[in-house]
Design an enzyme around this catalytic site. Structure first.
Site, PDB file in Angstrom:
ATOM      1  N   ASP A 207       0.865  -1.177   0.000  1.00 66.99           N
ATOM      2  CA  ASP A 207       0.000   0.000   0.000  1.00 66.99           C
ATOM      3  C   ASP A 207       0.901   1.225   0.000  1.00 66.99           C
ATOM      4  O   ASP A 207       2.124   1.114  -0.102  1.00 66.99           O
ATOM      5  CB  ASP A 207      -0.937  -0.010   1.207  1.00 66.99           C
ATOM      6  CG  ASP A 207      -2.287   0.613   0.882  1.00 66.99           C
ATOM      7  OD1 ASP A 207      -2.310   1.811   0.525  1.00 66.99           O
ATOM      8  OD2 ASP A 207      -3.315  -0.082   0.973  1.00 66.99           O
ATOM      9  N   HIS A 281      -2.276   3.343  -4.742  1.00 65.99           N
ATOM     10  CA  HIS A 281      -1.656   2.875  -3.496  1.00 65.99           C
ATOM     11  C   HIS A 281      -0.197   2.475  -3.756  1.00 65.99           C
ATOM     12  O   HIS A 281       0.266   1.429  -3.304  1.00 65.99           O
ATOM     13  CB  HIS A 281      -2.449   1.714  -2.905  1.00 65.99           C
ATOM     14  CG  HIS A 281      -3.820   2.123  -2.435  1.00 65.99           C
ATOM     15  ND1 HIS A 281      -4.011   2.839  -1.270  1.00 65.99           N
ATOM     16  CD2 HIS A 281      -5.044   1.930  -2.972  1.00 65.99           C
ATOM     17  CE1 HIS A 281      -5.324   3.063  -1.122  1.00 65.99           C
ATOM     18  NE2 HIS A 281      -5.964   2.536  -2.145  1.00 65.99           N
ATOM     19  N   GLU A 348      -9.287   3.083  -5.742  1.00 67.05           N
ATOM     20  CA  GLU A 348      -8.907   4.420  -5.276  1.00 67.05           C
ATOM     21  C   GLU A 348      -7.713   5.000  -6.041  1.00 67.05           C
ATOM     22  O   GLU A 348      -6.833   5.633  -5.467  1.00 67.05           O
ATOM     23  CB  GLU A 348      -8.624   4.381  -3.773  1.00 67.05           C
ATOM     24  CG  GLU A 348      -9.848   3.975  -2.957  1.00 67.05           C
ATOM     25  CD  GLU A 348      -9.589   3.877  -1.469  1.00 67.05           C
ATOM     26  OE1 GLU A 348     -10.516   4.093  -0.682  1.00 67.05           O
ATOM     27  OE2 GLU A 348      -8.440   3.554  -1.088  1.00 67.05           O
TER      28      GLU A 348
END
Length: 711
Positions: A207, A281, A348
């Site tokens: 991440d 990420h 995301e």
């Protein structure tokens, strides 16, 4: 159907009951004839018998000659018995005989299904595969109380159990990127999954905040990417004497350690699905190898692994060098993890860097793509080709639907159930893991002082969730592989927090993953949960007792401490329960607040007389990547450099009745108690509390407030 065990296994009454079930499908409402045995998840069919079976250290556990998997399942059962019953059992190969616990094979059962027969003269577990033998042993273990009836002896009621799971994917995800967990804890967590008959461990390994998996071709991923300085003043004060700089926090899993954990999971019928995030990420990887980033986008550099939570704009670029990087990474990942699925994230991915990058825009033109969503779809498809070439399947979060779904991809639906419905409509398999219901970083109770999302997700919320919603046709429901809960660890700084947030909710997850929705019964589950909690205690699982009770809706009266979780947030834009960043070790207070509008209401304060006001305040770092939404946060203008706590009477538009300077508190990294006096007002009034401060970082929070009539 139910198969009848050898006649030495049961008395005549149980044999008749089993034979009747096999021929007729069972007596009407058989499950209601007596309380269900304390097995979680609820089995497919249970027929109680009239006798009991006594297990002592002399009871043999027998497996077929040469059957290594059966021996492994027997060893797991014996291990559970030793840990919770205090009875040491010996597993060995041998033919079935009276007085024994027998594991045997039969080719007629589905994957992970089993039949368990317990009578006066022994117990037989019958299954086709290793999973069935293992789970039959788990159910037999659950039938015995954690404490022996007599020292060295366990009494189990005679019963016939036929069982099979509803779903093939019964999973939990653990985020080891935001906070590192030891290999020993990971193994223990896998053990706990196995006793819930969960079979997929989704391991979130990369991440923005860390890259935890050793990759031989790219050593800096863990040399640099696995370490960061935590946010906050407390971490800045923790100087490493070896470097003279703030101490780095982190860790990573070597490939040898990963192989060990994978083998450990396989021995408990659990497949590990590794997650390597792309194209977003990406900050930790880009900090280690800057050439992987969008280098020609303004502000794209990542000088060090960051410590903020939220959504970073950092993306991988789409150049050939980056595709080569992922090809090599995935080759090593597939060598380590033999399971069918590899998770690529896909969530995301804010496209600002790609939009601002001339080279990325040129790449889109070269590929004939119309927008950045199509570019992400193309990028994910390239990753899928590498996986498919080795007979692996790609799975990703539901954003991979945007711009076009890769041909063979499986979708993990987290933004509600809509992603799963759309994937199934397109003919793709899917896994249900919607937030907030299956996000275990939400607190279990609004009266829970644990850090996490401020909204509560209760045991009942999870139990009531149906992974195949009515909006799906039967054909579409057939694409639902199963269900999974997620433990994102931003607010789980240590391993005990993970246990606390996962249990007892894992029991509800296990039941909706295993048992048909129409057979679920909340009252029956709660009754079976009590023995399960005793087993938790025997195994040392530190579960959340707050998850077992209703929230207290009436706050403590004036004169008693009212904690921030018992105050009312003025708004609920982004409600979090955040721990103080100090002390670095040990217990820390949790501050419940809306980080978009840090404002609290102390409701119905009695101000008939002047009131002594005492408040405990602390600081948390502003470490949230929320983009332009940060500009919408409005704070009162401070009167001094350090700021003040303002207390208004009659709500947030009322008069300012008390101003408490923060000068002393600002020098204290821990919690500081401030005191003052509120003037008398007739009757009861709501108090509005807000911090006037010059900036967002650090953000002030309230631990507790006490009001007492002034003497």
């Amino acid at each position: 159907m139910i198969r009848i065990a050898p006649t030495f296994m049961m008395g005549p009454l149980l044999a008749i009951a089993v034979a009747t079930t096999a021929l007729t499908g069972g007596p009407a409402h058989a499950d209601q004839a007596a309380p269900n045995p304390a097995i979680i998840p609820q089995p497919l069919r249970v027929t109680p018998g009239p006798t009991t079976f006594q297990i002592t250290a002399a009871t043999p556990v027998l497996t077929p000659v040469g059957d290594a998997e059966a021996a492994q399942a027997a060893a797991r059962f014996a291990e559970l018995a030793a840990r919770t019953w205090g009875v040491t059992l010996t597993a060995s190969e041998g033919d079935p005989r009276s007085g024994a616990i027998v594991l045997r094979r039969d080719p007629g059962h589905a994957k992970d299904a089993y039949v368990l027969e317990v009578g006066a003269e022994g117990a037989v577990i019958t299954a086709t595969d290793f999973g069935g033998l293992l789970y039959g042993g788990v159910s037999l273990w659950q039938l015995g109380a954690p404490a022996a009836t007599q020292p060295g002896e366990i009494t189990i009621q005679a019963v016939s159990v036929e069982d099979a799971p509803r779903f093939v994917w019964r999973g939990m995800m653990l985020d080891s990127a935001r906070h590192y967990q030891s290999p020993e804890f990971i193994k223990g967590f896998i053990d706990w999954m196995a006793i819930h008959k969960l079979n997929v461990f989704h391991w979130h390994l990369t991440d923005d905040q860390a890259w935890r998996l050793e990759i031989k071709a790219y050593p800096r991923l863990t040399e640099i990417g696995a370490w960061r300085v935590p946010a906050g003043a407390g971490a800045q004060m923790d100087i490493d004497p070896a470097t003279g700089r703030p101490r780095l926090y982190g860790g990573f899993y070597t490939q040898d350690t990963v192989r060990e954990i994978v083998a450990y999971a396989q021995a408990r019928n659990i497949v590990i699905v590794p997650e390597v995030d792309a194209p977003g990420h990406a900050s930790a990887a880009v900090a280690a190898y800057p050439e992987l980033g969008v280098t020609d986008a303004p502000g794209s550099a990542v000088p060090a692994v960051p410590s903020d939570w939220g959504i970073y704009p950092t993306l991988f670029n789409t150049d050939e060098v980056t595709l080569t990087f992922f090809a090599k990474v995935f080759d090593e990942v597939m060598d380590l993890f033999p399971g069918l699925y590899v998770h690529v994230g896909g969530d995301e991915a804010v496209k600002d860097e790609w939009k601002a990058s001339p080279s990325t825009q040129a790449r889109m033109v070269q590929l004939g793509l119309h927008d950045e969503e199509e570019l992400q779809s193309w990028f994910i498809a390239q990753l899928e080709k590498r996986l498919n070439a080795r007979d692996r399947r790609l799975i990703g979060w539901d954003e991979i639907l945007e711009g076009g779904l890769a041909p063979n991809a499986t979708v993990m639906s987290w933004r509600g159930v809509e992603g799963a419905i759309e994937a199934a409509r397109l003919g793709h398999d899917t896994v249900m893991t919607p937030g907030p219901t299956l996000y275990f970083d939400y607190r279990q109770n609004t009266d829970d002082g644990a850090p996490g999302r401020s909204t509560a997700v209760s045991l009942r919320d999870i139990y009531d969730f149906d992974p195949t919603p009515d909006a799906m046709t039967p054909e579409q429901a057939g694409h639902v592989l199963g269900v999974q809960a997620n433990l994102f660890t931003e607010h789980m700084i240590d391993e005990s927090r993970i246990e606390y947030m996962a249990f007892p909710r894992a029991s509800a997850l296990a039941e909706i993953a295993w048992t048909a929705h129409e057979r679920l019964n909340w009252s029956d589950f709660r009754a079976r949960l009590e023995p399960q909690l005793a087993r938790y205690r025997a195994l040392g699982i530190r579960y959340a007792e707050t998850g077992l009770r209703d929230a207290v809706t009436i706050p403590p009266p004036d004169g008693e401490r009212r904690y921030s979780r018992q105050l009312k947030m003025c708004t609920e834009g982004l409600g979090l329960s955040m721990i103080d960043d100090y002390p670095l070790k040990g217990e820390r207070p949790a501050f419940v607040m809306d980080v978009m509008n840090p404002c609290w209401l102390y409701q119905s304060a009695d101000l008939t007389r002047p009131v002594s006001f005492e408040v405990a305040v602390g600081q948390v770092p502003w470490n949230f990547q929320i983009g332009a939404a940060r500009d919408n946060i409005r704070l009162p203008t401070p009167r001094t450099a350090e700021g003040e706590l303002e207390v208004r009477i009659g709500g947030c538009e009322g008069e300012i009745a008390l101003v408490l300077p923060l000068a002393a508190a600002s020098a204290d990294p821990g919690v500081t108690i401030l005191t003052g006096e509120l003037p008398a007002r007739e009757g009861r009034h709501d108090l509005c509390l807000r911090f006037a401060q010059p900036g967002l970082d650090p953000m002030w929070g309230i631990d507790w407030i006490t009001l007492d009539a002034a003497r």
